[in-house]
Write a protein that holds these residues in place. Structure first.
Motif, short mmCIF file in Angstrom:
data_model
loop_
_atom_site.label_atom_id
_atom_site.label_comp_id
_atom_site.label_asym_id
_atom_site.label_seq_id
_atom_site.Cartn_x
_atom_site.Cartn_y
_atom_site.Cartn_z
N ALA A 112 0.83 -1.21 0.00
CA ALA A 112 0.00 0.00 0.00
C ALA A 112 0.86 1.26 0.00
O ALA A 112 0.52 2.26 -0.64
N TYR A 113 1.98 1.19 0.70
CA TYR A 113 2.87 2.36 0.72
C TYR A 113 3.46 2.61 -0.66
O TYR A 113 3.46 3.76 -1.14
N VAL A 114 3.96 1.56 -1.32
CA VAL A 114 4.62 1.72 -2.62
C VAL A 114 3.64 2.19 -3.69
O VAL A 114 3.94 3.08 -4.49
N CYS A 115 2.45 1.60 -3.71
CA CYS A 115 1.50 1.88 -4.79
C CYS A 115 0.64 3.11 -4.54
O CYS A 115 0.20 3.75 -5.51
N LEU A 116 0.39 3.44 -3.29
CA LEU A 116 -0.53 4.52 -2.99
C LEU A 116 0.13 5.72 -2.31
O LEU A 116 0.26 6.79 -2.89
N ALA A 117 0.58 5.52 -1.07
CA ALA A 117 1.06 6.66 -0.27
C ALA A 117 2.29 7.30 -0.88
O ALA A 117 2.40 8.54 -0.94
N ARG A 118 3.23 6.50 -1.32
CA ARG A 118 4.47 7.04 -1.88
C ARG A 118 4.21 7.85 -3.14
O ARG A 118 4.77 8.95 -3.32
N GLU A 119 3.36 7.34 -4.02
CA GLU A 119 3.05 8.06 -5.25
C GLU A 119 2.20 9.30 -4.98
O GLU A 119 2.39 10.34 -5.62
N LEU A 120 1.28 9.20 -4.03
CA LEU A 120 0.46 10.36 -3.69
C LEU A 120 1.32 11.48 -3.13
O LEU A 120 1.18 12.65 -3.53
N ALA A 121 2.23 11.15 -2.21
CA ALA A 121 3.10 12.18 -1.63
C ALA A 121 4.03 12.78 -2.68
O ALA A 121 4.24 14.00 -2.72
N GLY A 122 4.57 11.94 -3.55
CA GLY A 122 5.45 12.44 -4.60
C GLY A 122 4.73 13.35 -5.58
O GLY A 122 5.27 14.40 -5.98
N SER A 123 3.52 12.97 -5.97
CA SER A 123 2.75 13.79 -6.92
C SER A 123 2.32 15.10 -6.28
O SER A 123 2.32 16.15 -6.93
N LEU A 124 1.94 15.06 -5.00
CA LEU A 124 1.59 16.28 -4.28
C LEU A 124 2.78 17.23 -4.22
O LEU A 124 2.66 18.43 -4.49
N GLN A 125 3.94 16.69 -3.89
CA GLN A 125 5.15 17.50 -3.80
C GLN A 125 5.54 18.09 -5.15
O GLN A 125 5.88 19.27 -5.27
N LEU A 126 5.47 17.26 -6.20
CA LEU A 126 5.84 17.72 -7.53
C LEU A 126 4.89 18.79 -8.05
O LEU A 126 5.32 19.81 -8.61
N CYS A 127 3.59 18.58 -7.88
CA CYS A 127 2.60 19.50 -8.43
C CYS A 127 2.67 20.86 -7.75
O CYS A 127 2.68 21.91 -8.43
#
Length: 301
Positions: A33-48
């Protein structure tokens, strides 16, 4: 200069909050769940959030703050170095996640979860940045709020040329990613940051240089000047085509679709030096001659 300092403080605040989100979710969620969801969500939030603030500085700072594109490009490079060091393996880019799927590094369910998390992350990033701008902490944000309702498309060329530009940027980015997959982070992170900075400097005047469909959706799909289908062609189909071309050129095939190598012939893993082969053949011929001479010299009964 005060406005630039506020923006830099915002960058560090966003990175700190996203890092805390990664740290917390890593301890509360399962590894999958961390790799597929939380990690990507945090990265996309930070990038955007970072890219929206940086684009605001690029558009308003030149005449509102008196600093040129060199400041924005330097910030872009430094931000992507920080992103690469803190993302913890997240891509925050749908084409990268699809590339992992085509390379058999991720299954369909995990890839779909990553794409959903990236969409949610960029949507949250857009909402957070809009809220931050509404506080009008600097005159940059005041101006941004005044012109936000009338934003125009980032496509400043024909649709075919824009799709080609985004596809070419995606092609070059994915070639670098494929080449650096096994490299150490100390080499990989600055190389990717330099690649993104160069591509942005080259293509920004034509399409805004997103080469990231999720980021483009959060940034420019709401703006007038082009239809939704136009944006899909440029910011989705262009980068996807570039990714497929890079994968095919680098691998010679697309593992998820077919195993046969279409571009490169299969060669033996172990090669025998040509000089050694020649020496071996000459040695065999000399041995045969000596054996024949010995048989001829033996007396016949």
């Amino acid at each position: 200069m005060a406005g630039l300092n506020v923006s830099i403080a915002f960058f560090f605040l966003v990175i700190g909050v996203c890092q805390a989100l990664r740290w917390l979710s890593k301890r509360l969620l399962s590894p999958g769940a961390y790799v597929c969801l939380a990690r990507e969500l945090a990265g996309s939030l930070q990038l955007c959030t970072s890219c929206l603030e940086l684009r605001m500085l690029a558009e308003i700072g030149m005449w509102g703050g008196g600093f040129g594109p060199d400041v924005v490009l330097t910030l872009l490079f430094l931000l992507f170095v920080l992103h690469g060091a803190s993302f913890d393996g997240a891509s925050a880019n749908p084409t990268v996640s699809l590339q992992e799927f085509l390379l058999l590094e991720s299954n369909l369910a995990a890839t779909a979860a990553k794409l959903l998390a990236q969409g949610a992350g960029t949507g949250m990033g857009w909402a957070v940045t809009k809220l931050y701008w509404s506080w009008e902490l600097t005159h940059f944000h005041l101006i941004q709020n005044l012109i936000a309702s009338e934003c125009s498309s980032s496509i400043h060329t024909s649709l075919h040329h824009a799709a080609f530009v985004e596809g070419t940027c995606s092609f070059l980015l994915h070639l670098v990613l494929l080449k650096l997959r096994q490299s150490r982070p100390m080499y990989q992170v600055p190389a990717l940051a330099a690649t993104v900075t160069f591509l942005t400097y080259t293509a920004e005047q034509f399409t805004g240089a997103f080469f990231n469909p999720a980021l483009a959706m959060a940034t420019t799909f709401r703006c007038s000047g082009n239809s939704f289908w136009d944006y899909i062609q440029v910011y989705w189909l262009g980068p996807l085509a570039g990714m497929l071309a890079a994968l095919l050129l680098y691998q010679g095939n697309i593992p998820r679709l077919f195993r046969k190598n279409l571009l490169y012939s299969q060669k033996s893993k172990y090669k025998i030096p040509k000089a050694r082969v020649v020496a071996h053949v000459e040695g065999e011929e000399l041995r045969r001659k000596r054996k024949g001479e010995k048989n001829d010299s033996e007396p016949h009964a």
